[in-house]
Scaffold this motif. Sequence first.
Motif, PDB file in Angstrom:
ATOM      1  N   MET A 105      23.544  33.789  55.400  1.00  8.30           N
ATOM      2  CA  MET A 105      23.918  34.359  56.684  1.00  8.30           C
ATOM      3  C   MET A 105      25.421  34.314  56.891  1.00  8.30           C
ATOM      4  O   MET A 105      26.021  35.264  57.407  1.00  8.30           O
ATOM      5  N   ILE A 106      26.051  33.224  56.473  1.00 10.47           N
ATOM      6  CA  ILE A 106      27.504  33.131  56.596  1.00 10.47           C
ATOM      7  C   ILE A 106      28.185  34.168  55.713  1.00 10.47           C
ATOM      8  O   ILE A 106      29.204  34.774  56.095  1.00 10.47           O
ATOM      9  N   GLU A 107      27.624  34.410  54.531  1.00 11.93           N
ATOM     10  CA  GLU A 107      28.184  35.423  53.637  1.00 11.93           C
ATOM     11  C   GLU A 107      28.183  36.798  54.299  1.00 11.93           C
ATOM     12  O   GLU A 107      29.147  37.564  54.191  1.00 11.93           O
ATOM     13  N   LEU A 108      27.113  37.123  55.006  1.00 14.15           N
ATOM     14  CA  LEU A 108      27.034  38.405  55.702  1.00 14.15           C
ATOM     15  C   LEU A 108      28.083  38.524  56.795  1.00 14.15           C
ATOM     16  O   LEU A 108      28.504  39.635  57.152  1.00 14.15           O
ATOM     17  N   LEU A 109      28.512  37.407  57.356  1.00 16.92           N
ATOM     18  CA  LEU A 109      29.490  37.442  58.438  1.00 16.92           C
ATOM     19  C   LEU A 109      30.845  37.972  57.965  1.00 16.92           C
ATOM     20  O   LEU A 109      31.650  38.400  58.789  1.00 16.92           O
ATOM     21  N   ALA A 110      31.085  37.973  56.668  1.00 12.91           N
ATOM     22  CA  ALA A 110      32.355  38.484  56.157  1.00 12.91           C
ATOM     23  C   ALA A 110      32.555  39.949  56.521  1.00 12.91           C
ATOM     24  O   ALA A 110      33.693  40.411  56.674  1.00 12.91           O
ATOM     25  N   GLU A 111      31.440  40.697  56.689  1.00 16.99           N
ATOM     26  CA  GLU A 111      31.551  42.123  57.001  1.00 16.99           C
ATOM     27  C   GLU A 111      30.903  42.474  58.338  1.00 16.99           C
ATOM     28  O   GLU A 111      30.731  43.661  58.644  1.00 16.99           O
ATOM     29  N   HIS A 112      30.531  41.464  59.120  1.00 14.35           N
ATOM     30  CA  HIS A 112      29.889  41.707  60.411  1.00 14.35           C
ATOM     31  C   HIS A 112      30.415  40.714  61.437  1.00 14.35           C
ATOM     32  O   HIS A 112      31.100  39.740  61.082  1.00 14.35           O
ATOM     33  N   ASP A 113      30.079  40.980  62.686  1.00  9.72           N
ATOM     34  CA  ASP A 113      30.500  40.096  63.774  1.00  9.72           C
ATOM     35  C   ASP A 113      29.390  39.152  64.217  1.00  9.72           C
ATOM     36  O   ASP A 113      29.657  38.082  64.746  1.00  9.72           O
ATOM     37  N   GLY A 157      15.164  36.261  68.739  1.00  8.36           N
ATOM     38  CA  GLY A 157      15.323  35.149  67.800  1.00  8.36           C
ATOM     39  C   GLY A 157      16.537  34.286  68.125  1.00  8.36           C
ATOM     40  O   GLY A 157      17.533  34.745  68.681  1.00  8.36           O
ATOM     41  N   GLY A 158      16.450  33.019  67.726  1.00  9.05           N
ATOM     42  CA  GLY A 158      17.501  32.073  68.073  1.00  9.05           C
ATOM     43  C   GLY A 158      18.296  31.531  66.912  1.00  9.05           C
ATOM     44  O   GLY A 158      19.042  30.563  67.082  1.00  9.05           O
ATOM     45  N   TYR A 159      18.167  32.130  65.721  1.00 13.00           N
ATOM     46  CA  TYR A 159      18.945  31.679  64.560  1.00 13.00           C
ATOM     47  C   TYR A 159      20.014  32.734  64.314  1.00 13.00           C
ATOM     48  O   TYR A 159      19.729  33.819  63.810  1.00 13.00           O
ATOM     49  N   ARG A 160      21.259  32.433  64.667  1.00 12.84           N
ATOM     50  CA  ARG A 160      22.317  33.436  64.679  1.00 12.84           C
ATOM     51  C   ARG A 160      23.639  32.839  64.238  1.00 12.84           C
ATOM     52  O   ARG A 160      23.910  31.658  64.466  1.00 12.84           O
ATOM     53  N   VAL A 161      24.470  33.689  63.642  1.00 13.20           N
ATOM     54  CA  VAL A 161      25.820  33.295  63.257  1.00 13.20           C
ATOM     55  C   VAL A 161      26.793  34.283  63.895  1.00 13.20           C
ATOM     56  O   VAL A 161      26.717  35.491  63.647  1.00 13.20           O
ATOM     57  N   LEU A 195      30.129  45.653  68.603  1.00 10.24           N
ATOM     58  CA  LEU A 195      30.275  44.690  67.517  1.00 10.24           C
ATOM     59  C   LEU A 195      29.344  45.055  66.362  1.00 10.24           C
ATOM     60  O   LEU A 195      28.307  45.683  66.546  1.00 10.24           O
ATOM     61  N   ARG A 196      29.719  44.624  65.176  1.00 14.47           N
ATOM     62  CA  ARG A 196      28.920  44.903  63.977  1.00 14.47           C
ATOM     63  C   ARG A 196      27.823  43.842  63.876  1.00 14.47           C
ATOM     64  O   ARG A 196      28.099  42.686  63.592  1.00 14.47           O
ATOM     65  N   VAL A 197      26.584  44.286  64.105  1.00 11.19           N
ATOM     66  CA  VAL A 197      25.442  43.384  64.144  1.00 11.19           C
ATOM     67  C   VAL A 197      24.526  43.696  62.969  1.00 11.19           C
ATOM     68  O   VAL A 197      24.249  44.861  62.685  1.00 11.19           O
ATOM     69  N   VAL A 198      24.053  42.672  62.289  1.00 13.33           N
ATOM     70  CA  VAL A 198      23.174  42.859  61.140  1.00 13.33           C
ATOM     71  C   VAL A 198      21.992  41.900  61.242  1.00 13.33           C
ATOM     72  O   VAL A 198      22.137  40.772  61.732  1.00 13.33           O
ATOM     73  N   GLU A 199      20.810  42.362  60.841  1.00  7.77           N
ATOM     74  CA  GLU A 199      19.632  41.516  60.745  1.00  7.77           C
ATOM     75  C   GLU A 199      19.371  41.183  59.285  1.00  7.77           C
ATOM     76  O   GLU A 199      19.506  42.039  58.415  1.00  7.77           O
ATOM     77  N   THR A 200      18.968  39.956  59.047  1.00  8.13           N
ATOM     78  CA  THR A 200      18.606  39.544  57.694  1.00  8.13           C
ATOM     79  C   THR A 200      17.336  38.699  57.784  1.00  8.13           C
ATOM     80  O   THR A 200      17.154  37.930  58.742  1.00  8.13           O
ATOM     81  N   MET A 264      23.798  39.224  48.175  1.00  3.49           N
ATOM     82  CA  MET A 264      23.581  40.114  49.285  1.00  3.49           C
ATOM     83  C   MET A 264      23.488  41.562  48.820  1.00  3.49           C
ATOM     84  O   MET A 264      24.263  42.022  48.006  1.00  3.49           O
ATOM     85  N   ARG A 265      22.477  42.284  49.341  1.00  6.17           N
ATOM     86  CA  ARG A 265      22.299  43.684  48.984  1.00  6.17           C
ATOM     87  C   ARG A 265      22.013  44.499  50.228  1.00  6.17           C
ATOM     88  O   ARG A 265      21.439  44.015  51.194  1.00  6.17           O
TER      89      ARG A 265
END
Length: 266
Positions: A105-113, A157-161, A195-200, A264-265
């Motif tokens: 999840m932290i890795e995804l934050l490099a390209e998202h908010d 959901g409550g698991y967020r970065v 903001l750039r939001v992504v679900e994983t 990540m893909r």
Amino acid sequence: MLETLVIVPTYNEKENLEPIVDRILAASRHTDILVVDDNSPDGTGDLADELALRYPEVNVLHRAVKDGLGGAYRAGFAWGLDRGYWALVEMDADGSHHPEDLPRMIELLAEHDLVLGSRWVPGGKVENWPMRRQLLSKGGSAFTRAALGIEVRDATGGYRVFSADALRRLELGGVASQGYCFQVDLLWRALEHGLRVVETPITFTERVVGESKMSGSIVIESLLRVTAWGFKRRARAVAGLVGEGRRLPSVRASYHRVLPNSRMRD
């Protein structure tokens, strides 16, 4: 510049606290923990202090009042932003959120908010949840999508970065919601701010020890607030679209499926 702060709100989570702290520290490097304890009568706060003495990565914020999940997270966010953390994480104390998902999840934050750990996208799942709870969660997300015009599969959901910059832009001082509606509030604000939001996908596991803080009053608060926000959204949109013949817009979050044991893909 400090890196990641995991904020863990607690109220009567003494039996769960040490295991989740150990798992967080084992799963993610360059990560600190802030336990935000709301004056737990079972001694959770005292145990948090003991863990802080044992581990330099653990910090404790004692609050004298119990005013809901939203208040605890706002206090934790303010603490972390004041100390210069780059990423701030919401995580439950009861083990339902797996710290082992955090590096991805932290890795995804490099390209998202904002990175949402999602139970209801392909690859996500729940463990040991009765069908009633699954239907309540899925129904709540579906209602939120319809009311607010968003296309997020797991809106509650409550698991967020969050990135620190994202939290600063969200103007947390204006967030009035408490309970679990706080999660919907922050998500909607993030999408409306562009903001750039992504679900994983994540695996959500029902707690083994202790009692859930979910109650009927929390569900009612969420329904009432989301309904009111939905009416306001439609009123604004209709006023802006009069005479243009266009449909109400929906707000989309991007979606990344991350395969097990892979990078990540898209």
